[in-house]
Design a protein around this motif. Structure first.
Motif, short mmCIF file in Angstrom:
data_model
loop_
_atom_site.label_atom_id
_atom_site.label_comp_id
_atom_site.label_asym_id
_atom_site.label_seq_id
_atom_site.Cartn_x
_atom_site.Cartn_y
_atom_site.Cartn_z
N TYR A 297 0.86 -1.18 0.00
CA TYR A 297 0.00 0.00 0.00
C TYR A 297 0.90 1.23 0.00
O TYR A 297 1.79 1.37 0.84
N TYR A 298 0.66 2.13 -0.94
CA TYR A 298 1.47 3.33 -1.08
C TYR A 298 0.55 4.54 -1.13
O TYR A 298 -0.54 4.48 -1.70
N GLY A 299 0.97 5.65 -0.56
CA GLY A 299 0.17 6.85 -0.64
C GLY A 299 0.58 7.89 0.37
O GLY A 299 1.57 7.75 1.09
N GLY A 300 -0.21 8.95 0.40
CA GLY A 300 0.02 10.03 1.34
C GLY A 300 -1.29 10.52 1.91
O GLY A 300 -2.34 10.43 1.27
N GLN A 301 -1.24 11.00 3.14
CA GLN A 301 -2.43 11.51 3.81
C GLN A 301 -2.10 12.83 4.48
O GLN A 301 -1.01 13.00 5.03
N PHE A 302 -3.01 13.76 4.38
CA PHE A 302 -2.85 14.95 5.18
C PHE A 302 -4.06 15.11 6.08
O PHE A 302 -5.16 14.65 5.78
N TYR A 303 -3.84 15.76 7.21
CA TYR A 303 -4.87 15.95 8.23
C TYR A 303 -4.77 17.38 8.74
O TYR A 303 -3.68 17.84 9.06
N VAL A 304 -5.89 18.07 8.77
CA VAL A 304 -5.93 19.44 9.26
C VAL A 304 -6.96 19.53 10.38
O VAL A 304 -8.11 19.14 10.19
N ASN A 305 -6.55 20.02 11.54
CA ASN A 305 -7.45 20.27 12.66
C ASN A 305 -7.86 21.74 12.57
O ASN A 305 -7.07 22.62 12.90
N ASN A 306 -9.07 21.99 12.10
CA ASN A 306 -9.53 23.36 11.89
C ASN A 306 -9.57 24.16 13.19
O ASN A 306 -9.19 25.33 13.21
N GLN B 235 -11.70 11.33 0.76
CA GLN B 235 -11.81 12.62 1.43
C GLN B 235 -12.73 12.43 2.61
O GLN B 235 -13.73 11.73 2.52
N GLN B 236 -12.40 13.08 3.72
CA GLN B 236 -13.17 12.90 4.95
C GLN B 236 -13.33 14.23 5.65
O GLN B 236 -12.42 15.04 5.67
N MET B 237 -14.51 14.46 6.21
CA MET B 237 -14.77 15.66 6.99
C MET B 237 -15.37 15.23 8.32
O MET B 237 -16.38 14.55 8.37
N GLY B 238 -14.72 15.61 9.41
CA GLY B 238 -15.22 15.32 10.75
C GLY B 238 -15.76 16.57 11.42
O GLY B 238 -16.04 17.57 10.76
N ASN B 239 -15.88 16.53 12.72
CA ASN B 239 -16.43 17.66 13.47
C ASN B 239 -15.58 18.92 13.33
O ASN B 239 -16.08 19.99 13.04
N ASN B 240 -14.29 18.81 13.57
CA ASN B 240 -13.39 19.96 13.53
C ASN B 240 -12.17 19.71 12.65
O ASN B 240 -11.15 20.37 12.82
N ALA B 241 -12.26 18.75 11.75
CA ALA B 241 -11.07 18.38 11.01
C ALA B 241 -11.42 17.87 9.62
O ALA B 241 -12.54 17.45 9.36
N VAL B 242 -10.44 17.92 8.73
CA VAL B 242 -10.56 17.33 7.40
C VAL B 242 -9.33 16.46 7.16
O VAL B 242 -8.25 16.73 7.70
N ALA B 243 -9.50 15.43 6.38
CA ALA B 243 -8.39 14.55 6.05
C ALA B 243 -8.57 14.06 4.61
O ALA B 243 -9.70 13.97 4.12
N ALA B 244 -7.48 13.76 3.95
CA ALA B 244 -7.53 13.19 2.61
C ALA B 244 -6.42 12.17 2.47
O ALA B 244 -5.33 12.34 3.03
N TYR B 245 -6.70 11.12 1.76
CA TYR B 245 -5.72 10.08 1.48
C TYR B 245 -5.73 9.84 -0.03
O TYR B 245 -6.79 9.66 -0.63
N PHE B 246 -4.56 9.83 -0.63
CA PHE B 246 -4.40 9.55 -2.05
C PHE B 246 -3.36 8.46 -2.18
O PHE B 246 -2.24 8.62 -1.69
N GLY B 247 -3.74 7.37 -2.77
CA GLY B 247 -2.76 6.30 -2.88
C GLY B 247 -3.30 5.12 -3.63
O GLY B 247 -4.26 5.20 -4.37
N GLY B 248 -2.67 3.98 -3.37
CA GLY B 248 -3.09 2.79 -4.05
C GLY B 248 -2.42 1.55 -3.52
O GLY B 248 -1.63 1.59 -2.58
#
Length: 184
Positions: free
Chosen positions: A83-92, A138-151
């Protein structure tokens, strides 16, 4: 689906309607609900479809953050590498963010922010059954967003799969729906 042009005098038949209208575009494949489970399985992957869209509404049954991961399965055989990829996470709320790289990991890093009462995850999936598998989440939570791109990539094996197992560090409740884009 192929395109068919109808002439003015031609009669539209039921077969034409079924073939060219109702079987085009995004089609429902499968879906299920899950309640207070450590993991749930997404099934319905078959060679009929070129691409899939997976919609998941998953909430943690515990307060706080639950890390959610995913692995491909072929029957009972888990694909636990490549599994390869990258994820970013932002706590708004906190104004912070992180980035993680997965290099030959044991799973997809889907999200690390699934929070009560839930989060919406949208996924595009392609490359089924050819030794490669691409996923964008792509994901949206209560106070955060995250994205994962990979394969997933393993060129040496056939690597067909018929299921994705999602697991959380806290139990999950929600539903999933799998739609497919039909082959031409």
């Amino acid at each position: 689906m192929p395109i068919k042009t109808f002439s003015q005098a031609e009669q539209l038949t039921a077969a034409d309607t079924n073939t060219y209208l109702t079987n085009s575009g995004l089609q429902y494949v499968s879906g299920a609900t899950f309640t207070n489970v450590a993991s749930f399985d997404v099934t319905g992957f078959v060679s009929t479809w070129d691409f899939y869209q997976l919609i998941i509404f998953a909430g943690s049954t515990a307060a706080g953050v639950s890390t959610v991961t995913a692995q491909l399965y072929s029957g009972a055989t888990v694909r636990n590498a490549n599994y390869y990829g990258g994820q970013f996470y932002v706590n708004n709320a906190a104004g912070t963010g992180t980035y993680a790289v997965r290099n030959n990991a044991a799973n997809f890093g889907v999200t690390d922010t699934t929070q009560t009462p839930g989060s919406f995850v949208n996924a595009w999936i392609s490359g089924i059954g050819n030794g490669r598998f691409n996923i964008n989440l792509q994901q949206m939570g209560n106070n955060a967003v995250a994205a994962y791109f990979g394969g997933y990539s393993n060129y040496a094996a056939t690597n067909s799969f018929d299921m994705i197992r999602f697991s959380g560090t806290a139990n999950l409740t929600g539903f999933w729906q799998l739609m497919g884009v039909r082959k031409a």
